[in-house]
Design a protein around this motif. Structure first.
Motif, PDB file in Angstrom:
ATOM      1  N   THR A   1       1.078  -1.004  -0.013  1.00 61.97           N
ATOM      2  CA  THR A   1      -0.070  -0.002  -0.104  1.00 61.97           C
ATOM      3  C   THR A   1       0.831   1.308  -0.031  1.00 61.97           C
ATOM      4  O   THR A   1       1.878   1.599   0.939  1.00 61.97           O
TER       5      THR A   1
ATOM      6  N   VAL B   1       1.685   4.910   0.864  1.00 55.30           N
ATOM      7  CA  VAL B   1       1.371   5.675   1.889  1.00 55.30           C
ATOM      8  C   VAL B   1       1.984   7.094   2.016  1.00 55.30           C
ATOM      9  O   VAL B   1       1.818   7.940   2.857  1.00 55.30           O
TER      10      VAL B   1
ATOM     11  N   PHE C   1      -0.157  10.057   2.598  1.00 53.76           N
ATOM     12  CA  PHE C   1      -0.763  10.197   4.016  1.00 53.76           C
ATOM     13  C   PHE C   1       0.324  10.836   4.796  1.00 53.76           C
ATOM     14  O   PHE C   1      -0.072  11.215   6.016  1.00 53.76           O
ATOM     15  N   VAL C   2       1.564  10.655   4.736  1.00 55.39           N
ATOM     16  CA  VAL C   2       2.966  10.936   5.472  1.00 55.39           C
ATOM     17  C   VAL C   2       3.457  11.832   5.168  1.00 55.39           C
ATOM     18  O   VAL C   2       4.657  12.492   5.761  1.00 55.39           O
TER      19      VAL C   2
ATOM     20  N   CYS D   1       3.957  14.414   8.042  1.00 54.67           N
ATOM     21  CA  CYS D   1       4.169  14.013   9.285  1.00 54.67           C
ATOM     22  C   CYS D   1       5.681  14.295   9.628  1.00 54.67           C
ATOM     23  O   CYS D   1       6.268  15.184   9.314  1.00 54.67           O
TER      24      CYS D   1
ATOM     25  N   ALA E   1       3.653   0.611   2.742  1.00 51.51           N
ATOM     26  CA  ALA E   1       3.217  -0.024   3.645  1.00 51.51           C
ATOM     27  C   ALA E   1       3.143  -1.582   3.401  1.00 51.51           C
ATOM     28  O   ALA E   1       2.351  -1.701   2.261  1.00 51.51           O
TER      29      ALA E   1
ATOM     30  N   ARG F   1       0.937  -4.878   4.769  1.00 56.95           N
ATOM     31  CA  ARG F   1       0.314  -5.591   6.173  1.00 56.95           C
ATOM     32  C   ARG F   1       0.541  -7.108   6.307  1.00 56.95           C
ATOM     33  O   ARG F   1       0.558  -7.810   5.137  1.00 56.95           O
TER      34      ARG F   1
ATOM     35  N   THR G   1      -3.579  10.251  10.617  1.00 60.35           N
ATOM     36  CA  THR G   1      -2.596   9.350   9.647  1.00 60.35           C
ATOM     37  C   THR G   1      -2.684   8.167   9.960  1.00 60.35           C
ATOM     38  O   THR G   1      -2.787   7.142   9.061  1.00 60.35           O
TER      39      THR G   1
ATOM     40  N   ILE H   1      -3.801   5.056   7.426  1.00 68.03           N
ATOM     41  CA  ILE H   1      -2.655   3.992   7.258  1.00 68.03           C
ATOM     42  C   ILE H   1      -3.414   2.517   7.356  1.00 68.03           C
ATOM     43  O   ILE H   1      -3.380   1.723   6.644  1.00 68.03           O
TER      44      ILE H   1
ATOM     45  N   THR I   1      -4.447  -0.124   4.252  1.00 65.31           N
ATOM     46  CA  THR I   1      -3.750  -1.154   4.384  1.00 65.31           C
ATOM     47  C   THR I   1      -4.557  -2.416   4.535  1.00 65.31           C
ATOM     48  O   THR I   1      -4.410  -3.782   4.225  1.00 65.31           O
TER      49      THR I   1
ATOM     50  N   ILE J   1       2.036  -3.960  10.463  1.00 63.68           N
ATOM     51  CA  ILE J   1       2.293  -3.238   9.303  1.00 63.68           C
ATOM     52  C   ILE J   1       3.771  -2.908   9.278  1.00 63.68           C
ATOM     53  O   ILE J   1       4.178  -2.295  10.432  1.00 63.68           O
TER      54      ILE J   1
ATOM     55  N   PHE K   1       6.892  -0.720   7.149  1.00 61.80           N
ATOM     56  CA  PHE K   1       7.059   0.313   6.351  1.00 61.80           C
ATOM     57  C   PHE K   1       8.265   0.591   5.823  1.00 61.80           C
ATOM     58  O   PHE K   1       9.473   0.260   6.513  1.00 61.80           O
TER      59      PHE K   1
END
Lengths: 592, 592
Positions: free
Chosen positions: A296, A298, A301-302, A305, A323, A325, A379, A383, A387, A395, A397
């Protein structure tokens, strides 16, 4: 010398006299009765020696009593029904009551027995004993049947089996050549072919239309567990074809041989996937689709961050934050997680971030992770959602360049899939297509060909290719099976001007191109037809079919990872006089 | 890209639209009409371009008019009945009226055309054009069909196709090895196999029972017209067999492939002849029996004559005086006879005595010969009678050691047979058996193996062999066809002690034997089965079947007699750095 094979004696022969040849697999002296398991390539049959045979000869029992392991015997006797049936062997309902046991060749005490597997070095040194083991016989037979099935299919369809030279021209491109000094031409060398690539293209220009060869190829590379100095490929080439002509033809061929050799029905048609999709979803251009795990991305999303590694790569033009899973991974111990980090590091990871979803219903409270503190609630939730992680999952990364992150997370995916028992049984073939034409080599500061320099680009115009080299897609394709690239091919360049342009982009100047590949550039000028082909790795396909991890199990006389034949002792020093004849000397070692 | 092959368009397709790909073999612009012979691997079909096609497109004629020799085309058109039938080609009753002519690749002006044979060097340089010639396509196809037929036959009978290594151990015995420096083992070398001999024997000890391989073999020998650095043999080995098992099996195989590939019925069974008989009657261990000429030994008649060369060799323990009748040879001119003398000299003759029988009824008066004066009437009459010479014949005489006289008179026999038109059409296969085990090498003062050092002697006892080495007969056999040794094999030694004894007789000491062949001596100790086999020369058999003298015509990319590939330019110099990687240097030439 014999009337029947040991492994094929059956109830139809009861009452008949047979003569068998084979090796004494086991001999048991039961005081007044002797049993010998006599083995040939078809299997085993039980021989019985009794105190005196039907004609009153007492010698048989004495002869039987003297038999040792792996003695080579000829036995004549009468087939009879066996009282204690042995359901484990094909001949288990009969036995042969010996009237004559002839010792053809006595065996000295063995370094190991046909029922043992004493470790690979010993096996390779005494390969003749190793290959007698029924397990090895079966694996070698699988390979033999694979090659037979391939040839039969190809011959029936008019493919022409043409041999190309082993003593060829050195063309330092791709892997390292093996060199052979030329006695008649002092200071000059032949090279062993890395593949018959240029010869098969020339054959298309020579009007042969459909070519194949089970060809020996040679690469002087560092040996990995699944590589040999010399290997065998099914080499094919077609004139006047498109990608789909080649792919559809060989896909059907592979289906047929799996049906014939393994009794397996492969998917029809095979799944198809672009290189970009394979990298995006699996981090590999040869994804093992028996493993259901997928990446996935990500980065979205990050991006903002507070974990610097993530933000750096999420905002990098060539970066990736991905990511993976791991279902059930919340159970991993600290040590296990460290081990996965070490595994990823082998493939280029600088670190491996992770997250355990201990209770998906509890949001941040339910998550255990060293990096959680750098991520806000939204976030984290995004995530987990993206995922599809549930309670009990982990998970992992990866953040790095697109290529590096894909590589190590792809390696992690394979390991996790195995460890978590997620890899399905069976066969998962697919085509991977639309490869990049070139890869940028940061060390050499030049493009290198992803397939080889003879692969056609998807665009037909040289100017277009030059202008868009970085993103150019080739007409190459790979066949992938259970995570192995079992075949690779392409439509080739068939115009001299395009071939020159590609050489140029690869940093091969006009003069160098003429010196190394002049005959190809010439041949392309005389009406070369559009053509393409593929090559399949026979050793690997045979190993997959035989159910072994090691291609050495399907090669009669393999070399070790240190490039030696433990049986014959090759390579070895040769006398100076022999070197002088071919005009070479061994260089001083200190000069190395 | 196409719907049909050019060479297969036939009357069943009349009225249908077809798309064909091929080369423009001939293009004729007949003012307002254009004809193109379009050629692919199946043959030729005539394309017609008319001023405007059925749909009124005028572009086709212009496209056709621009076509040059060997342009690579795709043509779409409608098949119609041809008015002027061309009986010379398979498609001669139809033609294709073009609706579209697409130039796939323009050909530059050619160095030669597909209908020419411009000499071998040019052919080999532009091999891709040479192989397009229908004659070459046919010869290559004969080879392909030969190999297919062999494989089919072998596969059906359970022979197992097993690959043996190309990178093997250097074992300086027999011909000169090609060497390959080992990068991972500085100062050590692999060798290319002269044949898979030891590997196939090991496979029998490993329990494979019936083996075959179409194997590439390598010999670094001076190249003759019929030799290549690398060549292909059908290599076979059988466990637990006698000579006749091997011979009967492969004889049937050869009959089947000649039937399938050539539509020819070979004799059943093949003639059989001992080595001694072949040398006695034909002076060759591979006699061409299509030539009816036979030797007459005349030592008995000339033992006491006054011609010193005759008496010397007639009374020599190892001498031979042999006569060969040349039917119709009385017509030879002095120059012709001198030429035959020169031919014999090439094979070791110091001189060639001759005799013309001008009138057989007249005794001495009817004979014209420089040596007649040394022979009395009875001797003359005995020679004429023994040779069966009639009026108009000539008789040639050879006197030398048995081997030399046989050699040059055997060569003379072949030349006379051709010159006199005595060689019958057809196929004359035979087995030659009972070869001597050893030949004495006068230069090296030691025995050498006539077949190879692994051939079993007819006697099974080492002491017996040692005592009678000079006259020992081996269990070797050759298959001969029309004067060519097309196959050679033997029953092998299967006991370690006998193998050691033979090495010893060949002057290979125990230490040397262990260093070179230790793995074989070891393998023989662990219950090696009796075994034997044979190898057939594929290049030669293919050439015979294709009706060509040169094996280069049935090899896609052959090397010249100076060991070069004129197309690729192999062998060639390689950079110093590449040599350093494999720990060698080119020796100074002056040091040679």
């Amino acid at each position: 010398m014999r009337t029947h094979y040991c492994g094929l004696v059956d109830e139809a022969l009861i009452g008949r006299t047979v003569t068998l040849c084979g090796w004494a697999d086991v001999a048991r002296d039961l005081g007044g009765l002797c049993f010998i398991d006599l083995r040939d390539h078809e299997g085993i049959v039980q021989i019985v020696a009794e105190p005196s045979d039907a004609e009153g000869n007492a010698g048989v029992l004495a002869a039987a009593a003297a038999v040792g392991y792996e003695d080579c015997l000829r036995v004549t006797g009468v087939v009879r029904k066996r009282e204690a049936i042995n359901a484990k062997i094909r001949t288990g309902r009969v036995e042969v009551v010996a009237t004559r046991i002839e010792l053809l060749n006595k065996a000295e005490p063995l370094p190991f027995h046909a029922h043992e597997n004493p470790g690979e070095d010993i096996r390779l040194k005494y390969r003749y004993l190793d290959l007698r083991r029924p397990e090895m016989q079966q694996m070698m037979r699988t390979r033999i049947r694979l090659v037979q099935a391939l040839r039969r299919w190809l011959d029936e369809r008019g493919f022409q089996d043409i041999e190309t030279p082993i003593l060829t021209k050195a063309t330092p491109e791709g892997a390292r050549d093996f060199l052979v000094p030329a006695r008649m031409h002092p200071g000059e060398f032949y090279a062993l072919p890395q593949s018959p690539q240029l010869f098969k293209q020339i054959l298309m220009m020579a009007g042969f239309d459909r070519y194949y060869q089970i060809a020996r190829c040679f690469r002087d590379e560092a040996l990995r567990a699944d590589r040999q100095l010399e290997f065998t490929q099914l080499d094919m080439e077609f004139a006047w074809v498109s990608e789909r002509d080649v792919q559809d033809t060989v896909e059907e061929m592979i289906r047929v041989v799996f049906r014939e050799v393994k009794g397996v029905e492969l998917a029809d048609p095979f799944l198809r996937m672009t290189y970009a999709e394979a990298m995006r979803r699996y981090g590999s251009d040869k994804p093992d689709l028996r493993n259901p795990m997928e990446f996935t991305d990500v980065a979205e999303f990050v991006k903002g961050c507070e974990f610097k590694v993530f933000t750096d790569w999420a905002n990098h033009a060539d970066g990736r934050v991905v990511a993976l899973r791991a279902p059930g991974g919340a159970q991993f111990s600290r040590k296990q997680i460290d081990d996965y980090g070490a595994h990823a590091a082998k493939y280029g990871a600088k670190g491996l971030a992770w997250m355990k979803v201990e209770d998906a219903a509890k949001g941040r409270e339910g998550i255990h992770s060293p990096i959680a503190k750098f991520l806000d609630d939204a976030t984290l939730a995004a995530i987990v959602k993206a995922t599809g992680a549930r309670t009990g999952d982990a998970i992992f990364f990866g953040a790095a360049t697109y290529k590096t992150a894909s590589d190590f997370m792809g390696a992690l995916r394979l390991k996790l899939g195995k460890d978590l028992g997620l890899v399905a049984e069976g066969w998962a073939p697919l085509w991977v297509t639309d490869f990049p034409m070139f890869e940028w080599d940061d060390e050499e500061k030049r493009y290198v060909a992803l397939h080889h320099p003879f692969t056609a680009p998807a665009v037909d115009d040289e100017a277009d290719l030059r202008a868009n080299a970085k993103i150019a897609v080739s007409r190459g394709y790979d066949m992938v099976l259970n995570g192995n690239e079992i075949g690779g091919g392409s439509i080739r360049i068939h115009r001299s001007s395009m071939q020159s342009a590609v050489f140029d982009l690869l940093g091969i100047g006009a003069e160098e191109a003429q010196a190394k590949f002049g005959f190809l550039l010439d041949a392309l000028k005389y009406g070369a037809p559009p053509h393409g082909g593929i090559a399949f790795g026979i050793d690997r396909i045979a190993a997959l079919m035989a159910g072994t991890e090691s291609i050495r199990d399907v090669i009669a006389f393999p070399k070790t990872t240190s490039a030696q034949c433990l049986m014959t002792g090759a390579p070895s020093p040769v006398p100076e006089a022999q070197l002088a004849e071919v005009h070479i000397r061994v260089a001083e070692r200190k000069a190395e």
